[in-house]
Design an enzyme around this catalytic site. Structure first.
Site, PDB file in Angstrom:
ATOM      1  N   LEU A   1     -36.337  -1.306   7.873  1.00 53.97           N
ATOM      2  CA  LEU A   1     -35.986   0.080   7.427  1.00 53.97           C
ATOM      3  C   LEU A   1     -37.508   0.691   7.415  1.00 53.97           C
ATOM      4  O   LEU A   1     -38.457  -0.105   7.029  1.00 53.97           O
ATOM      5  CB  LEU A   1     -35.649   0.121   5.924  1.00 53.97           C
ATOM      6  CG  LEU A   1     -34.035  -0.192   5.902  1.00 53.97           C
ATOM      7  CD1 LEU A   1     -33.873  -0.346   4.292  1.00 53.97           C
ATOM      8  CD2 LEU A   1     -33.178   0.829   6.484  1.00 53.97           C
ATOM      9  N   ASP A   2     -37.601   2.017   7.803  1.00 55.37           N
ATOM     10  CA  ASP A   2     -38.768   2.764   7.905  1.00 55.37           C
ATOM     11  C   ASP A   2     -39.385   2.752   6.334  1.00 55.37           C
ATOM     12  O   ASP A   2     -38.525   2.628   5.562  1.00 55.37           O
ATOM     13  CB  ASP A   2     -38.609   4.223   8.247  1.00 55.37           C
ATOM     14  CG  ASP A   2     -38.275   4.349   9.807  1.00 55.37           C
ATOM     15  OD1 ASP A   2     -38.565   3.359  10.458  1.00 55.37           O
ATOM     16  OD2 ASP A   2     -37.808   5.146   9.883  1.00 55.37           O
ATOM     17  N   PRO A   3     -40.499   2.916   6.101  1.00 56.45           N
ATOM     18  CA  PRO A   3     -41.325   3.115   4.855  1.00 56.45           C
ATOM     19  C   PRO A   3     -40.287   4.347   4.122  1.00 56.45           C
ATOM     20  O   PRO A   3     -40.399   4.331   2.678  1.00 56.45           O
ATOM     21  CB  PRO A   3     -42.712   3.307   5.067  1.00 56.45           C
ATOM     22  CG  PRO A   3     -42.938   2.704   6.305  1.00 56.45           C
ATOM     23  CD  PRO A   3     -41.612   3.054   7.279  1.00 56.45           C
TER      24      PRO A   3
END
Length: 317
Positions: free
Chosen positions: A46-48
């Protein structure tokens, strides 16, 4: 001689509720340290900017992480209309702004065009590799690499809120779907631009969201364990989901105790199944004694279960 891994031989899957502004790898390492696990891996970054379900596989469960990487995902996304960014999310630089003159019906009609099997061009700001390096490595240098459109499926795309220049949507999609690219494409179709301002993953496969564990929960339990001298096996390990849950979409077969060791050593063995299963099918494989999960096998032309991924047991049982 192979170096022995440090840490506990703990097997299972933790459904982590990943917080904002931390990478998936940083989240993975925190979980690994909390459980004192010898081995750990996540099942799709998951992206930050994104929050939500990040299944973390510990120990032998890492052998089955690919099945969760390939699983459907469900997200709740907030799209900001009228602005386009370099990364298609709130972390990027603004490259275009337009007036928003979109009706709810236009939005509904636009969303309909993305449902079902579609082609999607991945974002330059993605971890897809080109000549051994992730695309975002080139994007940060201002280099644009030509990307082929990939086959994905949007199973459902529901608008749950539309207020002013913000839209909330629930997206159920196949593996390989980039929600940032989906929102950017939606903005282009509407003629007003759009980017992802919030993204929360609510489901991977059919794991329930109410089973997710936060870092706050882990920290609280670790403090309790230390204060009351409770073993990790008693306080943290019950949070783990059995590793065979990663492959429960597969049909199952059983082996007799006499065949177990041969199977675990890589040999095809006879199996028992109540259902008729086609040759070449991947199956969950259990021992009839104790219903112990042994791994994933493929049914061969000799009516045997050929091992593909097997569990290594630290203790015989």
């Amino acid at each position: 001689m192979a170096r022995r891994r440090k840490g506990r031989a703990i097997d299972g899957i933790l459904l982590l509720d990943k917080p904002l502004e931390i990478s998936s790898n940083q989240a993975l390492q925190k979980v690994k340290r909390a459980f004192l696990a010898a081995k750990a891996g996540h099942t799709g970054a998951l992206d930050p900017l994104a929050t939500g379900m990040l299944p973390v596989c510990l120990g032998e469960a890492t052998k089955f992480s690919q099945f969760l990487l390939d699983a459907d995902k469900t997200y709740i996304v907030t799209a900001k209309l009228g602005v386009r960014t370099t990364t298609s999310d709130a972390d990027g630089e603004v490259v275009d702004t337009r007036q928003v003159n979109v009706t709810e019906q236009q939005l509904i009609d636009a969303c309909e065009t993305f449902k079902g099997p579609i082609k999607q061009v991945p974002s330059m700001f993605s971890a897809l590799k080109h000549q051994g390096k992730p695309l975002y490595h080139y994007a940060r240098q201002g280099i644009v690499i030509e990307r082929e459109a990939r086959d994905i499926t949007i199973f459902s795309l529901k608008i749950t809120r539309f207020e002013g220049d913000e839209v909330d949507m629930e997206v159920h999609c196949s593996k390989g779907t980039y929600i940032r690219s989906l929102v950017d494409d939606l903005g282009q179709l509407l003629g007003c631009c759009a980017y992802v301002s919030k993204l929360h993953r609510t489901a991977v496969a059919d794991y329930p969201s109410d089973k997710m564990v936060t870092f706050e929960m882990l920290e609280s339990l670790l403090e309790k364990a230390q204060a009351e001298q409770i073993p990790l096996t008693d306080i943290l390990d019950p949070l783990l989901i059995p590793m065979d849950s990663a492959v429960k979409a597969l049909p199952s077969v059983e082996l007799t105790p006499a065949s177990r060791d041969s199977f675990l050593h890589g040999q095809p063995v006879p199996y028992v199944s109540e259902a008729t299963i086609d040759q070449g099918t991947l199956v969950r494989t259990y021992c009839t004694e104790g219903n112990v999960f042994l791994g994933v096998s493929e049914l061969d032309s000799d009516n045997k279960a050929a091992p593909k991924r097997v569990v290594v047991f630290t203790e015989q049982g």
